[in-house]
Design a protein around this motif. Structure first.
Motif, PDB file in Angstrom:
ATOM      1  N   ALA A 275      53.101  44.647  36.188  1.00  0.00           N
ATOM      2  CA  ALA A 275      52.116  44.230  35.386  1.00  0.00           C
ATOM      3  C   ALA A 275      52.669  43.000  34.464  1.00  0.00           C
ATOM      4  N   ALA A 276      53.826  43.097  34.051  1.00  0.00           N
ATOM      5  CA  ALA A 276      54.335  41.962  33.256  1.00  0.00           C
ATOM      6  C   ALA A 276      54.333  40.597  34.081  1.00  0.00           C
ATOM      7  N   GLY A 277      54.810  40.681  35.049  1.00  0.00           N
ATOM      8  CA  GLY A 277      54.739  39.363  36.390  1.00  0.00           C
ATOM      9  C   GLY A 277      52.995  38.933  36.396  1.00  0.00           C
ATOM     10  N   GLN A 278      52.268  39.730  36.457  1.00  0.00           N
ATOM     11  CA  GLN A 278      50.855  39.599  36.858  1.00  0.00           C
ATOM     12  C   GLN A 278      50.086  38.696  35.497  1.00  0.00           C
ATOM     13  N   ALA A 279      50.675  39.471  34.297  1.00  0.00           N
ATOM     14  CA  ALA A 279      50.277  38.899  33.099  1.00  0.00           C
ATOM     15  C   ALA A 279      50.879  37.326  32.920  1.00  0.00           C
ATOM     16  N   ALA A 280      51.870  37.294  33.266  1.00  0.00           N
ATOM     17  CA  ALA A 280      52.570  35.996  33.236  1.00  0.00           C
ATOM     18  C   ALA A 280      52.172  35.008  33.909  1.00  0.00           C
ATOM     19  N   GLN A 281      51.848  35.381  35.065  1.00  0.00           N
ATOM     20  CA  GLN A 281      50.940  34.359  36.094  1.00  0.00           C
ATOM     21  C   GLN A 281      49.855  34.129  35.697  1.00  0.00           C
ATOM     22  N   GLN A 282      49.049  34.968  35.117  1.00  0.00           N
ATOM     23  CA  GLN A 282      47.760  34.724  34.565  1.00  0.00           C
ATOM     24  C   GLN A 282      47.656  33.631  33.458  1.00  0.00           C
ATOM     25  N   VAL A 283      48.765  33.693  32.904  1.00  0.00           N
ATOM     26  CA  VAL A 283      48.833  32.936  31.714  1.00  0.00           C
ATOM     27  C   VAL A 283      49.378  31.409  32.165  1.00  0.00           C
ATOM     28  N   VAL A 284      50.131  31.398  33.132  1.00  0.00           N
ATOM     29  CA  VAL A 284      50.485  30.163  33.740  1.00  0.00           C
ATOM     30  C   VAL A 284      49.234  29.492  34.457  1.00  0.00           C
TER      31      VAL A 284
END
Length: 84
Positions: free
Chosen positions: A24-33
């Protein structure tokens, strides 16, 4: 026949939960990127469009001025020829 190992099940559950959290954290970070990349691309597109518009206006202005100078020069040459 069926043996339930609570420690093993707890470890799987905690491991799965931790992995879900990491995912979930990885997906959130990818969304920000992705959002930052999209915003950066839009800003770059806007800068390029504004620069292109400004360049086109400058060319148009110079062309208009050159035409005006050409007409003015032509008229002044005609006046010289008439008075000669």
């Amino acid at each position: 026949m069926f043996k339930l190992n609570l420690a093993e099940e707890a470890t799987k559950l905690v491991g799965s939960t931790a992995q879900d959290t990491v995912n979930a954290a990885g997906q959130a970070a990818q969304q920000v990127v992705d959002q930052v990349t999209e915003a950066g691309q839009k800003a770059l597109d806007d800068v390029c469009k504004n620069a292109q518009d400004a360049g086109e206006k400058a060319v148009q202005s110079v062309t208009t001025q050159m035409t005006a100078w050409g007409k003015s020069f032509g008229q002044s040459e005609e006046k010289k020829n008439v008075s000669s």
